[in-house]
Design an enzyme around this catalytic site. Structure first.
Site, mmCIF file in Angstrom:
data_model
loop_
_atom_site.group_PDB
_atom_site.id
_atom_site.type_symbol
_atom_site.label_atom_id
_atom_site.label_comp_id
_atom_site.label_asym_id
_atom_site.label_seq_id
_atom_site.Cartn_x
_atom_site.Cartn_y
_atom_site.Cartn_z
ATOM 1 N N CYS A 180 0.828 -1.207 0.000
ATOM 2 C CA CYS A 180 0.000 0.000 0.000
ATOM 3 C C CYS A 180 0.867 1.264 0.000
ATOM 4 O O CYS A 180 1.447 1.584 -1.029
ATOM 5 C CB CYS A 180 -0.974 -0.057 1.170
ATOM 6 S SG CYS A 180 -2.341 1.127 1.026
ATOM 7 N N HIS A 231 -3.898 -5.343 0.396
ATOM 8 C CA HIS A 231 -3.384 -5.788 1.687
ATOM 9 C C HIS A 231 -3.446 -7.309 1.817
ATOM 10 O O HIS A 231 -4.466 -7.876 2.222
ATOM 11 C CB HIS A 231 -4.179 -5.127 2.816
ATOM 12 C CG HIS A 231 -3.891 -3.671 2.946
ATOM 13 N ND1 HIS A 231 -2.857 -3.191 3.717
ATOM 14 C CD2 HIS A 231 -4.473 -2.595 2.374
ATOM 15 C CE1 HIS A 231 -2.827 -1.871 3.622
ATOM 16 N NE2 HIS A 231 -3.793 -1.476 2.819
ATOM 17 N N GLU A 272 -2.150 -9.071 3.997
ATOM 18 C CA GLU A 272 -2.132 -9.472 5.403
ATOM 19 C C GLU A 272 -3.524 -9.510 6.024
ATOM 20 O O GLU A 272 -3.698 -10.015 7.127
ATOM 21 C CB GLU A 272 -1.231 -8.522 6.215
ATOM 22 C CG GLU A 272 -1.792 -7.123 6.470
ATOM 23 C CD GLU A 272 -1.595 -6.153 5.312
ATOM 24 O OE1 GLU A 272 -1.351 -6.617 4.186
ATOM 25 O OE2 GLU A 272 -1.711 -4.930 5.541
#
Lengths: 67, 189
Positions: B79, B166, B168
């Protein structure tokens, strides 16, 4: 610089137990003074074949090396 | 293997650390003001996301530029980290025409490296007002979405990678696999 096929063949021959072909190839390339660009180019060919023929990267590498 | 996470102030930095730890890697979160010499012996580095607009604000990104310049190990920007990497290396990042928040459909342009073994399209989680508008020299695009032209990129010269989404966050499909693929690059150096 040796051909991609020879480099892959040597990486396959040098593969340690449980090691990925990526790691082995990277080691072989460094041995011959290859660059990251060389690694990207050769692994791209391996992955393209793997994706096209639905093989693992290791199987694709073996096919390229003629094994 | 040691892969650290540089904290750029993002809300999910801790998740990035947690995924790496779960995957068996020694990891820790370091401030983005950490001198490079203190992280120079890692096997890989993740540049975390940050607060809104921070990726296009070099003054808020601490020593990320130094990390990118001096790293002889793989670096993954997420990001804000991805946007900063693009800007720092001669590309461009600008406000998105259509900011993405929530789920988006990723389209893989090139299955190499980060997307090795993954489907051609899958859902990812987004949270961005800005995006990479131009790739740096010697970078190639790995993925895009309907509203974001560069969802993932990588350098052809060095092991540098960036993702806008993202991986994660649990709503991103195959997020763990993307981290595993990055770790394969770290292992291969």
């Amino acid at each position: 610089m040796r051909s991609a096929r020879d480099l892959i063949a040597e990486a396959l021959g040098d593969l340690q137990k449980g090691e990925t072909i990526e790691r082995a190839l990277s080691r072989i390339l460094r041995r011959y003074g290859g660059t990251y660009e060389d690694y990207v180019r050769i692994m791209s060919d391996v992955r393209d074949l793997a994706s096209k023929e639905k093989l693992s990267n290791l199987e694709a590498a073996r096919r390229i090396a003629g094994q | 293997m040691r892969v650290y996470v540089v904290d750029n102030g993002g809300q999910w930095t801790h998740r990035e650390w947690r995924v790496l730890t779960y995957l068996g890697v020694e990891s820790k979160i370091v401030p983005n003001t950490t001198p490079f010499d203190e992280i120079a012996d890692v096997d890989g580095l993740v540049l975390s996301g940050g607060a809104p607009r921070v990726g296009v604000d070099a003054s808020a990104m601490g020593r990320n530029g130094e990390y990118i310049d001096r790293a002889d190990f793989p670096v993954l920007g997420i990001c804000a980290g991805h946007q900063f990497m693009a800007l720092h290396l001669g590309g461009d990042a600008k406000p998105s025409k259509v900011p993405e928040f929530g789920k988006a459909r990723l389209v893989v342009d090139k299955h190499d490296t980060l997307f090795d073994g993954l489907p051609g399209t899958f859902d990812v989680w987004e949270s961005h007002n800005d995006e990479v508008a131009a790739l740096p020299p010697d970078f190639e695009r790995l993925a895009h979405s309907e509203n974001c032209g560069v969802q993932a990129m990588r350098s052809l010269k060095r092991p540098l990678f960036g993702v806008q989404f993202h991986p994660e966050v649990e709503h991103t499909q195959f997020g763990s696999e993307i981290f595993k693929n990055f770790l394969k690059v770290c292992e291969a150096r």
